[in-house]
Enzyme design. Structure first.
Site, PDB file in Angstrom:
ATOM      1  N   ARG A 260       2.537  -6.904   1.462  1.00  8.58           N
ATOM      2  CA  ARG A 260       3.936  -7.319   1.416  1.00  8.58           C
ATOM      3  C   ARG A 260       4.544  -6.854   0.101  1.00  8.58           C
ATOM      4  O   ARG A 260       3.942  -7.017  -0.966  1.00  8.58           O
ATOM      5  CB  ARG A 260       4.051  -8.851   1.508  1.00  8.58           C
ATOM      6  CG  ARG A 260       3.505  -9.434   2.805  1.00  8.58           C
ATOM      7  CD  ARG A 260       4.422  -9.158   3.987  1.00  8.58           C
ATOM      8  NE  ARG A 260       3.883  -9.714   5.213  1.00  8.58           N
ATOM      9  CZ  ARG A 260       3.084  -9.053   6.049  1.00  8.58           C
ATOM     10  NH1 ARG A 260       2.729  -7.808   5.768  1.00  8.58           N
ATOM     11  NH2 ARG A 260       2.643  -9.632   7.148  1.00  8.58           N
ATOM     12  N   GLU A 289      12.655  -3.383   0.822  1.00  2.14           N
ATOM     13  CA  GLU A 289      12.669  -2.278   1.792  1.00  2.14           C
ATOM     14  C   GLU A 289      13.498  -2.656   3.015  1.00  2.14           C
ATOM     15  O   GLU A 289      13.580  -3.848   3.359  1.00  2.14           O
ATOM     16  CB  GLU A 289      11.240  -1.923   2.211  1.00  2.14           C
ATOM     17  CG  GLU A 289      10.501  -3.044   2.942  1.00  2.14           C
ATOM     18  CD  GLU A 289       9.086  -2.680   3.340  1.00  2.14           C
ATOM     19  OE1 GLU A 289       8.801  -2.748   4.560  1.00  2.14           O
ATOM     20  OE2 GLU A 289       8.279  -2.331   2.455  1.00  2.14           O
ATOM     21  N   HIS A 309       6.352   2.112   4.759  1.00  2.00           N
ATOM     22  CA  HIS A 309       5.768   1.050   5.593  1.00  2.00           C
ATOM     23  C   HIS A 309       5.203   1.622   6.897  1.00  2.00           C
ATOM     24  O   HIS A 309       5.631   1.242   7.995  1.00  2.00           O
ATOM     25  CB  HIS A 309       6.802  -0.034   5.886  1.00  2.00           C
ATOM     26  CG  HIS A 309       6.180  -1.366   6.186  1.00  2.00           C
ATOM     27  ND1 HIS A 309       6.788  -2.558   5.887  1.00  2.00           N
ATOM     28  CD2 HIS A 309       4.987  -1.705   6.753  1.00  2.00           C
ATOM     29  CE1 HIS A 309       6.013  -3.569   6.272  1.00  2.00           C
ATOM     30  NE2 HIS A 309       4.919  -3.072   6.809  1.00  2.00           N
TER      31      HIS A 309
END
Length: 346
Positions: A260, A289, A309
């Site tokens: 995270r 993000e 990601h």
């Protein structure tokens, strides 16, 4: 007989969407795989729904639940994380939550090791040299482009891996690092969980490690050659990797975050890289993000590899996640046991 209505907030490819071709469901689906579901479309179409399948980008909050009304009994998210879901609100309204934790373990473990290699071996800066046409300006030199070796070697006969969080993905990453010659494993986990030295000894024996040991964060930072951040999110772990932690790391160490973005203080990490507190970093997740532009402090650091990601982004994994999410939704709506349900308490 009125069929239960289900709303799907993204097209999940034909092989998954076929699971919803059943006479006992009334299916309303957002038509695009690549374009995010419009919030107004979702709010308008969820009225009277029994279940909804959402992505990480879809906030499941009071607004959405109020728009659905009292018929909603299940939310299924195609993700392992559920920060976008108001879990307490779901619990109070007796709405079940399905998620997809186990499917992405191997994919994220793979990319964690990849980022450790990329950060240590200066892949970002050296790739840019080639892409910018500058290779001719860098004649070969005995120590040009060098970085710390991930595996054991004639200088370092022992290597220590460190994990913040020691769940499924961390242990899958450990398994991948054993062939590199790692000899020690240190980890920090939830303070509320009890130490388990028997389990640690079994893991060490299974993989031929000299030790697997739970330690405090300070020792983890000082002793690890590579630190993998693989803890769950949450306010209690916000910026667990901060200046204090980074200042204690080895100058040859690498930090990897595939969990995270909120776990790592981006400003502190950028400063640490600039001032040489550690060698490099690889991150697949960044706080804030996807609003990460070219002027972001981590993007500007040549020894930080930043990925958008993509930890679970293999075709096999995403199909597995989508399939699990679909099955969670169908089972929940039909009042059957969900394959993977998050157990919630009010």
């Amino acid at each position: 007989m009125v069929r239960p209505k289900v709303v799907i907030a993204r097209h999940l490819r034909e092989e998954v969407m076929r699971l919803f071709d059943r006479p006992d469901l009334d299916v309303v689906a957002w038509p695009s795989e690549t374009e995010a579901c419009d919030r107004n479309w979702l709010l308008n179409n969820i009225a009277g729904a029994t279940g909804v399948l959402v992505m990480l980008t879809d906030k499941v909050n009071a607004e959405l639940l109020d728009a659905a009304g009292p018929t909603l009994c299940v939310v299924s998210t195609m993700s392992v994380g559920y920060e976008h879901v108001d879990v307490q609100l779901l619990a109070r309204r007796n709405v079940k939550l399905g998620y997809t934790p186990d499917v992405l373990t191997d994919a994220v473990a793979d990319i964690s090791v990849m980022l450790a290699l990329m950060a240590g071996r200066n892949v970002r800066s050296t790739t840019n040299i080639v892409q910018n046409g500058d290779w001719p300006n860098y004649p070969w030199s005995p120590f040009g482009f060098c970085g710390p070796q991930l595996s054991t070697n004639w200088i370092h006969s022992t290597r220590t891996m460190g994990f913040i969080g020691f769940g499924r993905i961390a242990q899958a990453t450990l398994k991948r690092l054993v062939p590199f010659g790692f000899t020690h494993c240190l980890y920090a986990s939830n303070p509320s969980s009890l130490p388990n030295p028997t389990r640690d000894a079994e893991v060490a024996q299974k993989y031929g490690l000299r030790e697997v040991r739970r330690v405090a964060l300070d020792e983890l930072a000082r002793e690890s050659d590579v630190v993998f951040v693989l803890a769950p999110g949450g306010p209690e772990l916000y910026h667990i990797v901060n200046e204090q932690f980074l200042k204690q790391m080895k100058k040859t160490a690498v930090l990897v975050n595939t969990a995270r973005g909120t776990l790592v203080d981006s400003e502190a990490l950028a400063k640490a890289l600039r001032e040489g507190w550690l060698w490099g970093a690889g991150v697949d997740v960044v706080e804030g993000e996807p609003k990460v532009a070219a002027d972001h402090p981590l993007v500007k650091e040549p020894r930080c590899v930043v990925l958008p990601h993509i930890g679970s982004a293999t075709t096999e994994t995403r199909l597995g996640m989508a399939t699990t999410a679909a099955k969670n939704l169908i089972a929940g709506v039909l009042n059957e046991p969900m394959p993977v349900e998050l157990k919630m308490t009010q």
